[in-house]
Design an enzyme around this catalytic site. Sequence first.
Site, short mmCIF file in Angstrom:
data_model
loop_
_atom_site.label_atom_id
_atom_site.label_comp_id
_atom_site.label_asym_id
_atom_site.label_seq_id
_atom_site.Cartn_x
_atom_site.Cartn_y
_atom_site.Cartn_z
N ARG A 69 0.80 -1.22 0.00
CA ARG A 69 0.00 0.00 0.00
C ARG A 69 0.85 1.28 0.00
NH1 ARG A 69 -4.75 0.97 4.07
NH2 ARG A 69 -3.69 -0.71 5.14
N LYS A 94 13.72 -27.12 4.01
CA LYS A 94 15.04 -27.24 4.64
C LYS A 94 15.73 -28.49 4.12
CE LYS A 94 13.71 -24.85 8.89
NZ LYS A 94 14.58 -23.71 9.11
N HIS A 141 4.77 -27.04 11.06
CA HIS A 141 6.14 -27.55 10.87
C HIS A 141 6.35 -28.91 11.55
CE1 HIS A 141 6.57 -23.53 9.57
NE2 HIS A 141 6.94 -22.98 10.69
N LYS A 174 9.27 -21.02 22.93
CA LYS A 174 10.11 -19.83 22.84
C LYS A 174 10.86 -19.70 24.16
CE LYS A 174 8.10 -18.02 19.02
NZ LYS A 174 8.78 -18.17 17.73
C1 BG6 Z 1 7.70 -19.62 11.78
C2 BG6 Z 1 7.06 -19.18 13.07
O1 BG6 Z 1 6.77 -20.28 10.97
O2 BG6 Z 1 8.77 -20.48 12.07
C3 BG6 Z 1 8.07 -18.50 13.97
O3 BG6 Z 1 6.00 -18.28 12.78
C4 BG6 Z 1 9.25 -19.41 14.17
O4 BG6 Z 1 7.49 -18.15 15.21
C5 BG6 Z 1 9.80 -19.89 12.85
O5 BG6 Z 1 10.25 -18.68 14.87
C6 BG6 Z 1 10.88 -20.92 13.03
O6 BG6 Z 1 11.49 -21.16 11.79
P1 BG6 Z 1 13.03 -21.49 11.71
O7 BG6 Z 1 13.26 -21.77 10.26
O8 BG6 Z 1 13.76 -20.29 12.22
O9 BG6 Z 1 13.22 -22.68 12.58
#
Ligand code: BG6
Length: 503
Positions: free
Chosen positions: A48, A190, A249, A348
């Site tokens: 935007r 990855k 993931h 985290k």
């Molecule tokens: C993202 C999440 O999908 O994956 C993040 O939203 C997370 O919170 C990240 O930190 C982790 O990805 P990577 O590749 O750094 O392990």
Amino acid sequence: MNADAAEASIVIFGASGDLTARKLLPALYCLAQDGFLSDRTPIVGVARREKSDEEFRAEMFKAVSQHSRRPVTEETWKKFSERLFYRVLDLSNAEAYPGFAQELGQIEQKTGVSDKRLFYMATTPELFFPTAEAIAKAGMVPDRRSKSVLRMIFEKPFGTDLTSAQELTRKLARLLREDQIWRIDHYLGKETVQNILLFRFGNAIFEPLFNRTHVDHVQITVSESLGMESGRGGFYDKSGALRDVVQNHMLQLLALVAMEPPAFFKARDIHHEKLKILESMRGAEQDVKRWAVRGQYSAGKIGKEDVPAYRREDRIPPDSNRETYAALDVRIDNWRWGGVPFYLRHGKRLPKRVSEIAVQFKLPPTNLFKTVECEGDICELVEARPNKLVFRIQPSEAISISFGTKRPGMQYQIHPVQMDFAYQDAFTTSLPEAYERLLLDALRGDSTLFMQSDELEACWRLVTPVLEAWEADPAGPELYEAGTWGPEGANKLLNHGRRWHNP
Ligand code: BG6
């Protein structure tokens, strides 16, 4: 440039965000440097904010110099940036899209690339559908008879629970064909994650052990030391650990470790086998307290640095009950894995950033030898150590196998040792970033590493009851000190004397 370098107009919707600067543009730059992207391919950032091409290029220069794994020089940047464009578009204003379609057409005329487009939805999730709808209304979705190709990549989160994911799928299906919808999960890009399948199905000696006869349990850990830096608290507090990382993931990692060998190494066959696993998942949806644990970090230390509690972080309500840690015990109800726990945990502000899959095997049926661990001449008796196979996804990507060996000397004693393969020792090339691989696959039309709606729904089916139970439980998450491996309750999730394998 490779003879088969990919070519398409690449448009990033929502190009003013972090993802574009930190991941997408650096990935496209590396693909161009490595000769995978044709020199004509235009890359158009759309957002935007008013900005000229030159301003966009200057911003991206900084970002790519900082985040790309290939060096950026004046010369390489000049060549790359000639194909970079920026167009202003208020994504929520459907009436502005026909004008944008014209502008895109003009760029394509100039660069000579016309009948293939890759649109990347780097927007907030609420804009996925309105943006796709406006794109369709502006006539940018080719129909089946057209020889033009459009692929639209959707970032996560794809829905926030089972119902919303199903609804999004239904609504998008009215606008786009399934082969035009590309759901990205960057973990699948990855290198080490792809290697799980090669390791399992490209070697004869491991796969026969991957089943309930030999495996005691599997642990999947995605641990991060970061908290709510860079203003991400606002997004995170709506999401939480389970939605943000476990639902996508981690369940993808589980599917790759557990799936049957595909008939062919083709998207359709791999998808089919993954889906069978994801649909056989059981556990958390039955008795949430027994199968799932949540936590939230309190103040603590990461290394030597003092860090605040989650509730004191930027943009986090001081009474937030959002989980920053989630652990699940998941079972796969099939013949290969019946009864084998798959323990998943993510958080985290844990001690370090590391992602690992540890496959722990059963102990030998009889315990003939004493197991000792020695430091110098001092040895102590320890519990028998089961064999363990560890895939280190990141950092220091590696695979290691632990086993027992005879301690030299006049006794029969087992000493646990480890055999390691480390990428950095075996290969000289640096590993491509996940987004490089996934963007190239999307340009080439290979959907092996992308998710289909049924996979996603199976994952939401497992986690939605947990989310609902947690929302309804006023007790909130158990606190854990930042810099530790998570809440006490996570240890109780592991039964029969099992323990978390802390990397
Ligand atoms: C993202 C999440 O999908 O994956 C993040 O939203 C997370 O919170 C990240 O930190 C982790 O990805 P990577 O590749 O750094 O392990």
